[in-house]
Design a protein around this motif. Structure first.
Motif, mmCIF file in Angstrom:
data_model
loop_
_atom_site.group_PDB
_atom_site.id
_atom_site.type_symbol
_atom_site.label_atom_id
_atom_site.label_comp_id
_atom_site.label_asym_id
_atom_site.label_seq_id
_atom_site.Cartn_x
_atom_site.Cartn_y
_atom_site.Cartn_z
ATOM 1 N N GLY A 51 0.801 -1.210 0.000
ATOM 2 C CA GLY A 51 0.000 0.000 0.000
ATOM 3 C C GLY A 51 0.837 1.263 0.000
ATOM 4 N N TRP A 52 0.124 2.396 -0.016
ATOM 5 C CA TRP A 52 0.797 3.671 -0.163
ATOM 6 C C TRP A 52 1.852 3.928 0.913
ATOM 7 N N GLY A 53 1.484 3.674 2.144
ATOM 8 C CA GLY A 53 2.393 3.957 3.244
ATOM 9 C C GLY A 53 3.304 2.819 3.616
ATOM 10 N N GLY A 54 3.076 1.655 3.029
ATOM 11 C CA GLY A 54 3.927 0.506 3.303
ATOM 12 C C GLY A 54 3.432 -0.416 4.398
ATOM 13 N N ALA A 55 2.344 -0.063 5.060
ATOM 14 C CA ALA A 55 1.879 -0.887 6.174
ATOM 15 C C ALA A 55 1.084 -2.097 5.722
ATOM 16 N N THR A 56 0.486 -2.026 4.552
ATOM 17 C CA THR A 56 -0.358 -3.107 4.052
ATOM 18 C C THR A 56 0.361 -3.836 2.925
ATOM 19 N N THR A 57 0.436 -5.152 3.058
ATOM 20 C CA THR A 57 1.098 -5.959 2.024
ATOM 21 C C THR A 57 0.261 -7.182 1.694
ATOM 22 N N TYR A 58 0.417 -7.664 0.479
ATOM 23 C CA TYR A 58 -0.265 -8.874 0.016
ATOM 24 C C TYR A 58 0.745 -9.705 -0.762
ATOM 25 N N TYR A 59 0.604 -11.017 -0.638
ATOM 26 C CA TYR A 59 1.528 -11.933 -1.304
ATOM 27 C C TYR A 59 0.779 -13.079 -1.946
ATOM 28 N N ALA A 60 1.303 -13.526 -3.055
ATOM 29 C CA ALA A 60 0.817 -14.777 -3.625
ATOM 30 C C ALA A 60 1.214 -15.910 -2.692
ATOM 31 N N ASP A 61 0.390 -16.940 -2.643
ATOM 32 C CA ASP A 61 0.662 -18.065 -1.743
ATOM 33 C C ASP A 61 2.030 -18.697 -2.022
ATOM 34 N N SER A 62 2.431 -18.689 -3.257
ATOM 35 C CA SER A 62 3.678 -19.357 -3.647
ATOM 36 C C SER A 62 4.928 -18.678 -3.082
ATOM 37 N N VAL A 63 4.802 -17.422 -2.627
ATOM 38 C CA VAL A 63 5.978 -16.704 -2.130
ATOM 39 C C VAL A 63 5.855 -16.290 -0.671
ATOM 40 N N LYS A 64 4.721 -16.540 -0.070
ATOM 41 C CA LYS A 64 4.520 -16.152 1.332
ATOM 42 C C LYS A 64 5.578 -16.789 2.227
ATOM 43 N N GLY A 65 6.127 -15.981 3.114
ATOM 44 C CA GLY A 65 7.147 -16.470 4.030
ATOM 45 C C GLY A 65 8.547 -16.462 3.457
ATOM 46 N N ARG A 66 8.679 -16.238 2.152
ATOM 47 C CA ARG A 66 9.997 -16.217 1.511
ATOM 48 C C ARG A 66 10.332 -14.844 0.939
ATOM 49 N N PHE A 67 9.329 -14.156 0.415
ATOM 50 C CA PHE A 67 9.533 -12.849 -0.208
ATOM 51 C C PHE A 67 8.971 -11.760 0.702
ATOM 52 N N THR A 68 9.608 -10.584 0.647
ATOM 53 C CA THR A 68 9.133 -9.432 1.402
ATOM 54 C C THR A 68 9.144 -8.201 0.507
ATOM 55 N N ILE A 69 7.995 -7.569 0.395
ATOM 56 C CA ILE A 69 7.895 -6.344 -0.393
ATOM 57 C C ILE A 69 7.993 -5.151 0.556
ATOM 58 N N SER A 70 8.659 -4.103 0.105
ATOM 59 C CA SER A 70 8.799 -2.895 0.917
ATOM 60 C C SER A 70 8.945 -1.700 -0.016
#
Length: 126
Positions: A51-70
């Motif tokens: 999201g705009w401020g960085g507090a909200t993130t969404y991940y595809a199931d295939s990358v959850k726990g391995r990838f981090t968006i910031s």
């Protein structure tokens, strides 16, 4: 908005890479940012969004726990930290932005995104 993705390369399975997405213009902070990937012969698929401020993130199931968006709005730059990489993560990775809010599956369709970077290739060897 112009986007420039970088940071791709060749890495062994289990390794890490950090992708960057540099945005031009002063509207970056008011845009949702996302990452997609496209493997040869396959459709472009959603990876993650922030999201705009960085507090909200969404991940595809295939990358959850391995990838981090910031994101760092002061630098007009977004990131995708990729850990525990697998051969199936091999693809060209694209960053994208959109003005309107999206949540979870609402972020998935590539056609919902307004601006795209040129892509950076990630190759994970086994």
């Amino acid at each position: 908005v112009q986007l420039q993705a970088s940071g791709g390369g060749l890495v062994q399975a289990g390794g890490s890479l950090r992708l960057s997405c540099a945005a031009s213009g002063r509207t970056f902070s008011s845009n949702i940012m996302g990452w997609f990937r496209q493997a040869p012969g396959k459709e472009r698929q959603f990876v993650a969004a922030i999201g705009w401020g960085g507090a909200t993130t969404y991940y595809a199931d295939s990358v959850k726990g391995r990838f981090t968006i910031s994101r760092d709005n002061a630098k007009n730059t977004g990131y995708l930290q990729m850990n525990s990489l697998k051969p199936e993560d091999t693809a060209t990775y694209y960053c994208a932005t959109r003005k309107k809010f999206c949540a979870d599956y609402g972020c998935y369709p590539p056609t919902y995104w307004d601006y795209w970077g040129q892509g950076t290739l990630v190759t994970v060897s086994s």
